[in-house]
Design a protein around this motif. Structure first.
Motif, PDB file in Angstrom:
ATOM      1  N   ILE A   1       0.859  -1.180   0.000  1.00 14.14           N
ATOM      2  CA  ILE A   1       0.000   0.000   0.000  1.00 14.14           C
ATOM      3  C   ILE A   1       0.899   1.235   0.000  1.00 14.14           C
ATOM      4  O   ILE A   1       1.858   1.314   0.758  1.00 14.14           O
ATOM      5  N   PHE A   2       0.554   2.184  -0.866  1.00 14.74           N
ATOM      6  CA  PHE A   2       1.352   3.393  -0.984  1.00 14.74           C
ATOM      7  C   PHE A   2       0.551   4.621  -0.580  1.00 14.74           C
ATOM      8  O   PHE A   2      -0.668   4.656  -0.768  1.00 14.74           O
TER       9      PHE A   2
ATOM     10  N   GLU B   1       5.332   6.875  -1.072  1.00 12.92           N
ATOM     11  CA  GLU B   1       6.021   6.147   0.000  1.00 12.92           C
ATOM     12  C   GLU B   1       5.140   4.989   0.445  1.00 12.92           C
ATOM     13  O   GLU B   1       3.918   5.050   0.350  1.00 12.92           O
ATOM     14  N   ILE B   2       5.768   3.933   0.954  1.00 19.96           N
ATOM     15  CA  ILE B   2       5.005   2.800   1.461  1.00 19.96           C
ATOM     16  C   ILE B   2       4.229   3.224   2.704  1.00 19.96           C
ATOM     17  O   ILE B   2       4.772   3.868   3.604  1.00 19.96           O
ATOM     18  N   ASP B   3       2.972   2.853   2.760  1.00 23.58           N
ATOM     19  CA  ASP B   3       2.109   3.147   3.902  1.00 23.58           C
ATOM     20  C   ASP B   3       2.209   1.975   4.881  1.00 23.58           C
ATOM     21  O   ASP B   3       1.438   1.019   4.819  1.00 23.58           O
ATOM     22  N   PHE B   4       3.208   2.034   5.770  1.00 22.19           N
ATOM     23  CA  PHE B   4       3.445   0.928   6.691  1.00 22.19           C
ATOM     24  C   PHE B   4       2.291   0.739   7.670  1.00 22.19           C
ATOM     25  O   PHE B   4       1.964  -0.395   8.026  1.00 22.19           O
TER      26      PHE B   4
ATOM     27  N   VAL C   1       4.417  -4.249  -5.701  1.00 15.07           N
ATOM     28  CA  VAL C   1       3.893  -3.747  -6.965  1.00 15.07           C
ATOM     29  C   VAL C   1       4.637  -2.466  -7.302  1.00 15.07           C
ATOM     30  O   VAL C   1       4.693  -1.540  -6.500  1.00 15.07           O
ATOM     31  N   LYS C   2       5.219  -2.418  -8.474  1.00 11.76           N
ATOM     32  CA  LYS C   2       5.933  -1.224  -8.901  1.00 11.76           C
ATOM     33  C   LYS C   2       4.909  -0.197  -9.379  1.00 11.76           C
ATOM     34  O   LYS C   2       4.047  -0.507 -10.200  1.00 11.76           O
TER      35      LYS C   2
END
Length: 53
Positions: free
Chosen positions: A14-15, A20-23, A46-47
């Motif tokens: 999830i971005f 940025e990655i949504d940790f 996923v790019k």
């Protein structure tokens, strides 16, 4: 080697809007899968290509 059984959900990366990655969101999805009975999860990278405009 561990025998894998049962349903293994694929958790997409999830971005955030800034790419940025949504940790926090990722952890929430993993926790939901575990609470739903998943013993393992498959994390999928996923790019993402941002399109100007």
């Amino acid at each position: 080697m561990k025998k894998i059984t049962g349903i293994i959900p694929a958790i997409p990366t999830i971005f955030k809007e800034n790419a940025e990655i949504d940790f926090d969101g990722l952890i929430e999805c993993i926790n939901f899968a575990v609470k739903s009975g998943a013993k393992d999860v498959c994390l999928v990278k996923v790019k993402v290509k941002t399109v100007p405009g």
